[in-house]
Design a protein around this motif. Structure first.
Motif, PDB file in Angstrom:
ATOM      1  N   VAL A   1       0.943  -1.129   0.141  1.00  0.00           N
ATOM      2  CA  VAL A   1       0.119   0.024  -0.065  1.00  0.00           C
ATOM      3  C   VAL A   1       0.850   1.100   0.009  1.00  0.00           C
TER       4      VAL A   1
ATOM      5  N   TYR B   1       5.612   4.381   1.215  1.00  0.00           N
ATOM      6  CA  TYR B   1       4.802   2.926   1.847  1.00  0.00           C
ATOM      7  C   TYR B   1       3.846   3.336   2.833  1.00  0.00           C
ATOM      8  N   ALA B   2       2.788   3.008   2.839  1.00  0.00           N
ATOM      9  CA  ALA B   2       1.948   3.009   3.983  1.00  0.00           C
ATOM     10  C   ALA B   2       1.780   1.777   4.938  1.00  0.00           C
ATOM     11  N   PRO B   3       2.443   1.925   6.098  1.00  0.00           N
ATOM     12  CA  PRO B   3       2.536   0.540   6.830  1.00  0.00           C
ATOM     13  C   PRO B   3       1.235   0.306   7.621  1.00  0.00           C
ATOM     14  N   GLN B   4       1.096  -0.799   8.248  1.00  0.00           N
ATOM     15  CA  GLN B   4      -0.025  -1.119   9.118  1.00  0.00           C
ATOM     16  C   GLN B   4       0.030  -0.318  10.323  1.00  0.00           C
TER      17      GLN B   4
ATOM     18  N   GLU C   1      -1.011   2.852  10.679  1.00  0.00           N
ATOM     19  CA  GLU C   1      -0.923   4.359  10.617  1.00  0.00           C
ATOM     20  C   GLU C   1      -2.270   4.454   9.637  1.00  0.00           C
ATOM     21  N   THR C   2      -2.908   5.477   9.603  1.00  0.00           N
ATOM     22  CA  THR C   2      -3.893   5.788   8.299  1.00  0.00           C
ATOM     23  C   THR C   2      -2.995   6.297   7.396  1.00  0.00           C
ATOM     24  N   THR C   3      -3.754   6.191   6.190  1.00  0.00           N
ATOM     25  CA  THR C   3      -2.796   6.436   5.065  1.00  0.00           C
ATOM     26  C   THR C   3      -2.497   8.003   4.783  1.00  0.00           C
ATOM     27  N   LEU C   4      -3.495   8.884   5.638  1.00  0.00           N
ATOM     28  CA  LEU C   4      -3.181  10.240   5.896  1.00  0.00           C
ATOM     29  C   LEU C   4      -2.071  10.497   6.686  1.00  0.00           C
ATOM     30  N   GLN C   5      -2.098   9.870   7.891  1.00  0.00           N
ATOM     31  CA  GLN C   5      -0.853   9.853   8.972  1.00  0.00           C
ATOM     32  C   GLN C   5       0.467   9.640   8.031  1.00  0.00           C
TER      33      GLN C   5
ATOM     34  N   ARG D   1       3.839  11.952   7.126  1.00  0.00           N
ATOM     35  CA  ARG D   1       5.036  11.547   7.664  1.00  0.00           C
ATOM     36  C   ARG D   1       6.221  11.404   6.525  1.00  0.00           C
ATOM     37  N   ILE D   2       5.623  10.788   5.333  1.00  0.00           N
ATOM     38  CA  ILE D   2       6.440  10.642   4.317  1.00  0.00           C
ATOM     39  C   ILE D   2       6.839  12.130   3.618  1.00  0.00           C
TER      40      ILE D   2
ATOM     41  N   HIS E   1       9.426  14.037   5.273  1.00  0.00           N
ATOM     42  CA  HIS E   1      10.644  13.426   5.241  1.00  0.00           C
ATOM     43  C   HIS E   1      11.007  13.876   3.967  1.00  0.00           C
TER      44      HIS E   1
ATOM     45  N   VAL F   1      -3.144   4.930  -2.564  1.00  0.00           N
ATOM     46  CA  VAL F   1      -3.922   5.801  -2.153  1.00  0.00           C
ATOM     47  C   VAL F   1      -3.701   7.070  -2.211  1.00  0.00           C
TER      48      VAL F   1
ATOM     49  N   TYR G   1      -4.032  11.553  -2.551  1.00  0.00           N
ATOM     50  CA  TYR G   1      -4.639  12.624  -1.947  1.00  0.00           C
ATOM     51  C   TYR G   1      -4.341  13.985  -2.704  1.00  0.00           C
TER      52      TYR G   1
ATOM     53  N   THR H   1       5.334  -3.544   6.574  1.00  0.00           N
ATOM     54  CA  THR H   1       4.182  -4.616   7.008  1.00  0.00           C
ATOM     55  C   THR H   1       2.980  -3.817   6.286  1.00  0.00           C
TER      56      THR H   1
ATOM     57  N   ASP I   1     -10.249   4.087   6.082  1.00  0.00           N
ATOM     58  CA  ASP I   1      -8.935   3.472   6.701  1.00  0.00           C
ATOM     59  C   ASP I   1      -8.748   4.057   8.143  1.00  0.00           C
TER      60      ASP I   1
END
Lengths: 225, 225
Positions: free
Chosen positions: A12, A48-51, A53-57, A61-62, A65, A98, A100, B8, B85
């Motif tokens: 994701v 990458y969106a990890p387990q 975290e919401t995709t927005l969170q 972060r990404i 960074h 996903v 935005y 993950t 999500d």
DNA sequence: AGGATATGGTGTATACTAAACACTATGCAG
DNA sequence: CTGCATAGTGTTTAGTATACACCATATCCT
């Protein structure tokens, strides 16, 4: 539900389409990829969106960074755009993206990490993955949003002139509007109010500054243009 | 991008909001959950989307298996709705739900697996997860689609009367329309054509049957209602 | 056969919204 | 004080939206 083989989710990812007006033109924030695939090419900031975290969170972060931009603080408006998931869109394997879309009026990348560059939407460079398609999709959504909501506010500072307002619409729509009809129609929506401040700049009559009554997204009863 | 911990991905699920008109009312297809969590409660048909399948492919497989409905064959229209999500939406842990919305005019569940039940949208049972919210979101999207596209066709058989057409709009919008104004406005869009067939039923004048010129989704230049 | 019934089908007047269009106002620079 | 550059303002016309009521016709019943 049970599977014969253990369940393996797809990768994701999240991507941000960030719009801003620069020199009266609609621009998009891109970064230059530092790694394969598509190393050196322009792309939307994302990852990458990890387990957990919401995709927005994850996006916050990404993008902070990778591009030095805080989508939560530097954008005035953000919404989920679409989830792109064709199996072939990422050469490394099946990835569900996903995406935005957001708008800001003064996106200030952290200078230490400022690898973000703005390109006018009608003069974009070749882009990695299916990102050109995503930007086009976002632009269409943005046009729609500006016609049936008060979302223009996201491109403007708190105090603005009616000329700036009209320019924002024109930059997004991609065509010019009649000044008198624009003002009549927009003002009839009652979204904004005059202030007693004027902007004086250049050898001409100063312009009155206006501001939005509400800082929140509203759906218009009578849609615009 | 590198992570300190191995990447993950979250669980990815898919859900379908399938609309159909029954007795002049807008209905949604639900299934009764056979397993925990929410065992016995009503829910949208859906399940896990694995690596290697698009979310739409996964949805087709899952809905066919769980509800006996082929979204590709039994629906006249389908589109991606939204990706939900929030971390708390599934009690088993973080799940990203990619949802789709579709409409059909004659959804025929495979009788052997027909565990699907249609409920009127304004008389829904309590539902598992955040599915009530998803149905509401889908209904709003559907109303919008019917105003700016020709999507009504998805609710109608190939040949239909203008009364049936009007009823379809009324069922989705939730309010009644004026017959004369409706016909004038709709016919002025030029989407349909008269046929030379009539429908005779009951003790009254027969109705002329119409059909859509194009079977494809079109965005209207002048939007409807 | 004819009348009752139930739905199909049609037009007009008015109010509102959209579009086209050009000149005056004013602060500053020189 | 003149030129310049942008700010600001109304009217006319065409098109679209709304409100509203009656006749048409096939069937059923007696």
């Amino acid at each position: 539900m049970q599977y014969k083989t253990p369940y393996t989710p797809p990768t994701v990812t999240v991507d941000a389409v960030m719009f801003q007006l620069i020199d009266n033109a609609l621009n998009v924030a891109l970064i230059q990829r530092s790694t394969e695939p598509f190393k050196g090419e322009w792309a939307l900031p994302g990852g990458y969106a990890p387990q957990g975290e919401t995709t927005l969170q994850a996006l916050e972060r990404i993008v902070l960074h990778k591009a030095g931009v805080s989508i939560l603080n530097d954008l005035s408006y953000i919404e989920q755009l679409y989830t792109f998931d064709s199996v072939a869109r990422d050469p490394r394997g099946h990835a569900v993206a996903v995406t935005y879309m957001g708008c800001g009026q003064n996106i200030h990348p952290d200078q230490a990490k400022a690898v973000v560059t703005f390109f006018p939407v009608n003069n974009l460079p070749p882009m990695a993955y299916d990102h050109a398609e995503i930007v086009k999709y976002a632009h269409n959504r943005l046009i729609a949003k500006l016609t049936y909501t008060n979302a223009v506010y996201a491109f403007l500072p708190q105090y603005f002139t009616l000329a700036e307002l009209q320019t924002a619409y024109e930059a997004v729509f991609g065509y010019e509007l009649d000044k008198r009809n624009f003002r009549k129609k927009f003002l009839s929506l009652g979204l904004t109010e005059e202030t007693d401040q004027m902007r004086r700049e250049g050898a001409h009559r100063p312009a009155r500054l206006h501001r939005f009554k509400s800082p929140d997204l509203e759906v218009l009863s009578r849609s615009f243009d």
